[in-house]
Write a protein that holds these residues in place. Structure first.
Motif, PDB file in Angstrom:
ATOM      1  N   PRO A 131       0.811  -1.231   0.000  1.00 52.35           N
ATOM      2  CA  PRO A 131       0.000   0.000   0.000  1.00 52.35           C
ATOM      3  C   PRO A 131       0.837   1.272   0.000  1.00 52.35           C
ATOM      4  O   PRO A 131       0.478   2.260  -0.639  1.00 52.35           O
ATOM      5  N   ASN A 132       1.982   1.254   0.711  1.00 53.47           N
ATOM      6  CA  ASN A 132       2.795   2.477   0.754  1.00 53.47           C
ATOM      7  C   ASN A 132       3.400   2.796  -0.608  1.00 53.47           C
ATOM      8  O   ASN A 132       3.588   3.958  -0.962  1.00 53.47           O
ATOM      9  N   PHE A 133       3.703   1.755  -1.415  1.00 54.52           N
ATOM     10  CA  PHE A 133       4.201   2.006  -2.766  1.00 54.52           C
ATOM     11  C   PHE A 133       3.106   2.647  -3.618  1.00 54.52           C
ATOM     12  O   PHE A 133       3.356   3.603  -4.361  1.00 54.52           O
ATOM     13  N   LEU A 134       1.902   2.117  -3.543  1.00 56.50           N
ATOM     14  CA  LEU A 134       0.798   2.671  -4.334  1.00 56.50           C
ATOM     15  C   LEU A 134       0.477   4.097  -3.890  1.00 56.50           C
ATOM     16  O   LEU A 134       0.169   4.961  -4.720  1.00 56.50           O
ATOM     17  N   ASP A 135       0.566   4.364  -2.592  1.00 57.08           N
ATOM     18  CA  ASP A 135       0.345   5.732  -2.094  1.00 57.08           C
ATOM     19  C   ASP A 135       1.384   6.681  -2.679  1.00 57.08           C
ATOM     20  O   ASP A 135       1.066   7.795  -3.108  1.00 57.08           O
ATOM     21  N   GLU A 136       2.635   6.243  -2.677  1.00 53.37           N
ATOM     22  CA  GLU A 136       3.708   7.081  -3.211  1.00 53.37           C
ATOM     23  C   GLU A 136       3.530   7.295  -4.710  1.00 53.37           C
ATOM     24  O   GLU A 136       3.756   8.402  -5.225  1.00 53.37           O
ATOM     25  N   LEU A 137       3.113   6.262  -5.430  1.00 54.19           N
ATOM     26  CA  LEU A 137       2.901   6.387  -6.867  1.00 54.19           C
ATOM     27  C   LEU A 137       1.798   7.402  -7.158  1.00 54.19           C
ATOM     28  O   LEU A 137       1.947   8.263  -8.037  1.00 54.19           O
TER      29      LEU A 137
END
Length: 603
Positions: free
Chosen positions: A5-11
């Protein structure tokens, strides 16, 4: 494939949605957002709205984020859309390794633990042991609805309260340590927070990622944030962001304050766009997050020395990233005030008035840099000017850097002019006003080879005889390419000007004599057989207009710029002084445009 989820948030955070959509849809501004005709169904009237983090069509109901837009618009799969956007954002897509899967599982577990802790803290607040904490919050002017909206709670009096409560949900101390809710002690794990009012810290999506606690009673630290974890990084988190994002989208001002209670007090007063860093100064990550929400966030730190230092540090950090569509404003409270105390004492309308009247960043930056600057000596003034220029140079957008430099240096010159106004005005009002003499300068020969040098010497001669004009004309004079004799005189005059206590021609000539330049000045002084009295305002105004008229023949572009700047200054601040400065520039410009030569100049 499941992605963290943190990767998708950053993206999503790194992908400006409006820019992405604008490749396919012609967008136009609609208040704080943008709108256009929906790309997913045929329509003639725009009903497709793009917000900071999602889009919505009020016609067909299409809704989603950047990833959804690529999927719906291009028929891409989820992973195809992610890979394309990640490449543009400079992010590496996590590979489907067992370690990545384990990290995603661990983050989900931590989130569940923190949510369970938040529910227990909220429950404790409404029990008899939480009565003192609830009384404290109500005593700070908070309503029950605000207490519930922010999920405030109570940690319990003694260590072990949370561990015992969550053990009934099969949450072990090891999981609590990993979530930042317990820490290892000499006799085993102990609660990280106890005897504290609890503030859940949420990410931009509203998930609890940590807690902060305020101690009731004596002890230090008064405020305590949870430790860094896989979910929580203080340098990237803003308290209240999840609520503020929606509020700003609906028209609220984005206000950055210093602490939890400032944020909550402002929300209670109706300023629902308030956020705060967590015990650290604003970082580049914080600023990037703020600019994703609003093009001009407003910093409102405490009015004490620490708050002023924090505001200056934040401003200096923000300068390099400023752009025409990305600014900042600073609201400086008086000594001893903070946003919480101010709004409780003065009320919401008073704070709203201050926010509406917040000056532009260039003005505030000048004031902040001027504090503590030693400007009573030539060296101090030179150092201050260099600091102003360095601040402007730190802005990477070159056009904006030029605008900031002009604004800062213009104010520096304006203050210098103002500092001499009182002294010269006293001399002008000291006696009767003599009739304005009609001073005619000798007509220079019209010779293509000598005209430019003659004009330069004539302008220099006027300033030698009337140095009271230097505060208004020094900047323009400094831009001219001069013959060697005039350039040497200009350099020496500048040193004298910035050290002079009074602008007196005789004192200037004594300075030039001591500098070995009297012989250089004498031929120029001979060009001015008659002089206007410095105490005659009308004569000096006419003299300045004629100086600018000659100057315009040598540097028309600067005269045009100066005329426009004076017009704007008068419109924003219609004082007699600003009117007179604008009038002088207009007279000079019209003379040049009419083709009058310097030989026609009359003083």
């Amino acid at each position: 494939m499941s992605l963290p989820p943190n990767f998708l948030d950053e993206l999503r955070a790194r992908t400006p949605l409006a820019t992405l959509v604008a490749r396919k849809v012609r967008l136009e501004r609609a208040g704080r957002d943008q709108k256009g005709c929906c790309p997913f169904h045929n329509e003639k009237s725009p009903s497709f709205y793009v917000y900071d983090d999602h889009y919505h069509c009020f016609g067909c109901g299409a809704h989603g984020d950047a990833i959804s837009f690529v999927m719906q618009n291009e028929g891409a799969t989820f992973m195809e859309a992610v890979e394309r956007l990640a490449a543009e954002a400079g992010l590496a897509v996590p590979k489907p390794t067992p370690q990545a899967a384990e990290a995603a599982r661990r983050e989900a577990d931590l989130s569940d633990v923190l949510e369970a802790a938040g529910a227990e803290y909220r429950r404790l607040l409404r029990t008899p042991q939480g009565a003192a904490a609830l009384a404290y919050l109500r005593g700070r002017g908070l309503s029950d609805s605000i207490i519930e909206r922010f999920g405030l709670g109570w940690s319990g009096e003694g260590r072990g309260t949370l561990r015992e409560a969550l053990a009934r949900q099969d949450i072990t101390p090891a999981r609590l340590i990993e979530a930042g809710l317990m820490k290892a002690g000499e006799r085993g794990p102990v609660d990280y927070f106890f005897a504290r009012v609890m503030f859940p810290i949420r990410d931009r999506r509203g998930r609890i990622i940590s807690f902060g606690g305020r101690l009731l009673g004596d002890g230090q630290p008064k405020y305590l944030n949870g430790p860094e974890t896989d979910l929580f990084s203080k340098r990237q988190t803003l308290y209240g962001l999840d609520i503020a994002r929606a509020a700003v989208r609906n028209g609220a001002a984005l206000i950055v304050v210093e602490g939890y209670m400032d944020v909550i007090a402002l929300h209670e007063a109706g300023f629902t766009g308030a956020v705060a860093p967590l015990g650290t100064a604003l970082t580049e990550a914080h600023l990037a997050e703020l600019w994703r929400i609003s093009p001009r966030p407003l910093l409102c730190f405490d009015g004490d020395a620490a708050g002023r230092r924090a505001a200056l540090r934040s401003t200096e950090l923000a300068l390099k990233a400023l752009a025409p569509d990305r600014g900042l404003a600073i609201l400086r409270l008086k000594e001893g005030d903070d946003p919480d105390s101010f709004v409780r004492r003065e009320g919401a309308p008073a704070l709203a008035a201050l926010i509406a009247a917040a000056p532009n960043l260039a003005e505030t930056l000048y004031d902040m840099l001027a504090e503590g600057a030693q400007r009573t000596t030539p060296e101090g003034r030179a150092a201050f000017r260099k600091r102003l220029e360095a601040a402007a140079r730190s802005i990477e957008d070159r056009s904006l850097a030029g605008e900031y430099r002009a604004s800062l240096i213009d104010r520096l010159y304006a203050e210098r002019r103002q500092s001499f106004t009182a002294g010269t005005q006293a001399r002008r009002n000291g006696g009767g006003r003599p009739a304005s003499p009609h001073i005619v300068l000798p007509r220079p020969a019209i010779d293509a080879e000598t005209t430019s040098a003659r004009r330069a010497r004539l302008l220099t001669a006027i300033l030698l005889c009337h140095p009271t004009l230097l505060p208004d004309l020094e900047e323009a004079f400094g831009l001219l390419a001069l013959p060697d004799d005039c350039a040497r005189l200009r350099d020496s005059m500048a040193k004298w000007f910035h050290a002079a206590k009074a602008l007196d021609s005789d004192d200037l000539l004594n300075h030039l004599t001591q500098s070995g330049l009297r012989d250089v000045a004498e031929p120029l002084l001979a060009l001015m057989p008659q002089r206007a009295p410095d105490n005659d305002a009308a004569a000096m105004a006419e003299l300045e207009a004629s100086w600018y008229g000659i100057y315009g023949l040598m540097n028309l572009k600067h005269l045009q710029v100066q005329c426009e700047e004076q017009r704007l200054r008068f419109e924003s601040d219609p004082t007699p002084e600003n009117f007179e400065r604008h009038r002088i520039c207009v007279i000079a410009l019209k003379r040049v445009e009419r083709g009058e030569s310097d030989s026609d100049a009359v003083f």
